[in-house]
Design an enzyme around this catalytic site. Structure first.
Site, PDB file in Angstrom:
ATOM      1  N   ARG A   1      -9.012   0.872   9.274  1.00 14.79           N
ATOM      2  CA  ARG A   1      -8.456  -0.450   9.544  1.00 14.79           C
ATOM      3  C   ARG A   1      -9.431  -1.316  10.320  1.00 14.79           C
ATOM      4  O   ARG A   1      -9.098  -2.425  10.691  1.00 14.79           O
ATOM      5  CB  ARG A   1      -7.182  -0.281  10.367  1.00 14.79           C
ATOM      6  CG  ARG A   1      -5.945  -0.813   9.666  1.00 14.79           C
ATOM      7  CD  ARG A   1      -4.787  -0.444  10.525  1.00 14.79           C
ATOM      8  NE  ARG A   1      -3.557  -1.095  10.283  1.00 14.79           N
ATOM      9  CZ  ARG A   1      -2.550  -0.576   9.602  1.00 14.79           C
ATOM     10  NH1 ARG A   1      -2.681   0.562   8.976  1.00 14.79           N
ATOM     11  NH2 ARG A   1      -1.417  -1.216   9.535  1.00 14.79           N
TER      12      ARG A   1
ATOM     13  N   LYS B   1       0.834  -1.217   0.000  1.00 15.76           N
ATOM     14  CA  LYS B   1       0.000   0.000   0.000  1.00 15.76           C
ATOM     15  C   LYS B   1       0.862   1.259   0.000  1.00 15.76           C
ATOM     16  O   LYS B   1       0.595   2.197  -0.742  1.00 15.76           O
ATOM     17  CB  LYS B   1      -0.915   0.031   1.249  1.00 15.76           C
ATOM     18  CG  LYS B   1      -1.784  -1.187   1.413  1.00 15.76           C
ATOM     19  CD  LYS B   1      -2.634  -1.112   2.671  1.00 15.76           C
ATOM     20  CE  LYS B   1      -1.863  -1.153   3.977  1.00 15.76           C
ATOM     21  NZ  LYS B   1      -1.293  -2.485   4.312  1.00 15.76           N
TER      22      LYS B   1
ATOM     23  N   ARG C   1       0.774  -8.190  14.077  1.00 14.18           N
ATOM     24  CA  ARG C   1       0.155  -7.295  13.085  1.00 14.18           C
ATOM     25  C   ARG C   1      -0.754  -8.081  12.140  1.00 14.18           C
ATOM     26  O   ARG C   1      -1.823  -7.618  11.768  1.00 14.18           O
ATOM     27  CB  ARG C   1       1.245  -6.560  12.297  1.00 14.18           C
ATOM     28  CG  ARG C   1       1.958  -5.531  13.162  1.00 14.18           C
ATOM     29  CD  ARG C   1       3.212  -5.032  12.495  1.00 14.18           C
ATOM     30  NE  ARG C   1       2.935  -4.315  11.267  1.00 14.18           N
ATOM     31  CZ  ARG C   1       3.790  -4.221  10.257  1.00 14.18           C
ATOM     32  NH1 ARG C   1       4.969  -4.814  10.316  1.00 14.18           N
ATOM     33  NH2 ARG C   1       3.471  -3.535   9.191  1.00 14.18           N
TER      34      ARG C   1
ATOM     35  N   ARG D   1      12.012  -1.069  10.334  1.00 10.61           N
ATOM     36  CA  ARG D   1      11.013  -0.725  11.347  1.00 10.61           C
ATOM     37  C   ARG D   1      11.006  -1.789  12.433  1.00 10.61           C
ATOM     38  O   ARG D   1      11.098  -2.981  12.145  1.00 10.61           O
ATOM     39  CB  ARG D   1       9.621  -0.670  10.694  1.00 10.61           C
ATOM     40  CG  ARG D   1       9.336   0.606   9.958  1.00 10.61           C
ATOM     41  CD  ARG D   1       8.094   0.535   9.114  1.00 10.61           C
ATOM     42  NE  ARG D   1       6.926  -0.042   9.765  1.00 10.61           N
ATOM     43  CZ  ARG D   1       5.712  -0.111   9.206  1.00 10.61           C
ATOM     44  NH1 ARG D   1       5.522   0.399   7.987  1.00 10.61           N
ATOM     45  NH2 ARG D   1       4.705  -0.647   9.835  1.00 10.61           N
TER      46      ARG D   1
ATOM     47  N   ARG E   1      11.783  -5.619   4.351  1.00  6.47           N
ATOM     48  CA  ARG E   1      11.460  -4.209   4.078  1.00  6.47           C
ATOM     49  C   ARG E   1      12.365  -3.274   4.877  1.00  6.47           C
ATOM     50  O   ARG E   1      12.694  -3.525   6.023  1.00  6.47           O
ATOM     51  CB  ARG E   1      10.005  -3.938   4.457  1.00  6.47           C
ATOM     52  CG  ARG E   1       9.618  -2.475   4.332  1.00  6.47           C
ATOM     53  CD  ARG E   1       8.157  -2.277   4.244  1.00  6.47           C
ATOM     54  NE  ARG E   1       7.480  -2.531   5.507  1.00  6.47           N
ATOM     55  CZ  ARG E   1       6.156  -2.441   5.656  1.00  6.47           C
ATOM     56  NH1 ARG E   1       5.393  -2.129   4.625  1.00  6.47           N
ATOM     57  NH2 ARG E   1       5.594  -2.672   6.805  1.00  6.47           N
TER      58      ARG E   1
END
Ligand code: AMP
Length: 217
Positions: free
Chosen positions: A87, A13, A170, A159, A126
């Site tokens: 969300r 996203k 998550r 992160r 990532r």
């Protein structure tokens, strides 16, 4: 055209939003980026949100909704992408109210779909720029110079919530709270709700998104 992009963590996203910002001059409203910036700047919002982000849990709706209301209220005519908001169903209902109050509309809701086995590799590899939030991946899109952002020279880091233990929480939060939004938005009809195959390169996904935005498929 105003958009909502939603899907599991790691679906791309943020990357797609950044491409839309660059190429279509849209404004990205990423609640995750806003929280991370607030944490970096040690604001009261950052202090409130930090524990939730570190744990991979959703920040309470009262905080998140107020933040989005402010951001949307400040937009004057620019086309926007909601990235990571709503969300859950309560946030989606709140968004509907905010839109009504501000006279704004959402033209497309894109659900970006990626199988779970790919998500894990995407999230674990990532890396993100601490300054401008440009997204990298250690294998598919490393920065030219290690740990240095190509776009702004900022520090590229992993992160804390992209570490394996937190990724699991998550994904659970996604399954419990966010996935039900598929049915919520599907009910708005096929003109509004569109599922996009999020596998392949970011350029391929971008092509799929923009074709739909142009009414080509
Ligand atoms: P993201 O950058 O979208 O992956 O979001 C990172 C983290 O920010 C999430 O795991 C949550 O802790 C928090 N967050 C982002 N967006 C929301 C939201 N709409 N509601 C609640 N928490 C959020």
């Amino acid at each position: 055209m105003n958009l909502i992009l939603f899907g599991p963590p790691g679906a791309g996203k943020g990357t797609q939003s950044q491409l839309l910002v660059e190429r279509q001059k849209m404004k990205q409203i990423s609640t995750g980026d806003l929280f991370r910036a607030a944490i970096k700047n040690s604001t009261s919002l950052g202090k409130e949100a930090k524990g939730y982000l570190d744990a991979g849990k959703l920040v309470p709706d009262s905080v998140t909704i107020g933040l989005v209301e402010e951001e949307l209220g400040a937009l004057k005519g620019t086309k926007f992408i909601l990235d990571g908001f709503p969300r859950n169903v309560a946030q989606a209902d709140a968004l509907a109210n905010i839109l009504k109050k501000t006279g704004k509309t959402i033209d497309k809701v894109f659900f970006v779909e990626v199988p779970i086995n790919l998500l894990l590799g995407r999230l674990a590899g990532r890396r993100v720029c601490r300054t401008c939030a440009t997204v990298y991946h250690i294998e598919s899109k490393p920065p030219t110079k290690e740990n240095v952002c190509d776009a702004c020279g900022g520090e590229v880091y992993q992160r804390a919530d992209d570490k394996e233990e937190v990724i699991r929480t998550r994904l659970e939060a996604y399954e419990t709270s966010t996935r039900p939004l598929k049915e919520y938005y599907k009910a708005k009809g096929p003109q509004t709700y569109v599922e996009i195959d999020g596998t392949g390169t970011s350029e391929q996904v971008f092509e799929r998104l923009t074709r739909v935005m142009q009414g080509k498929s």
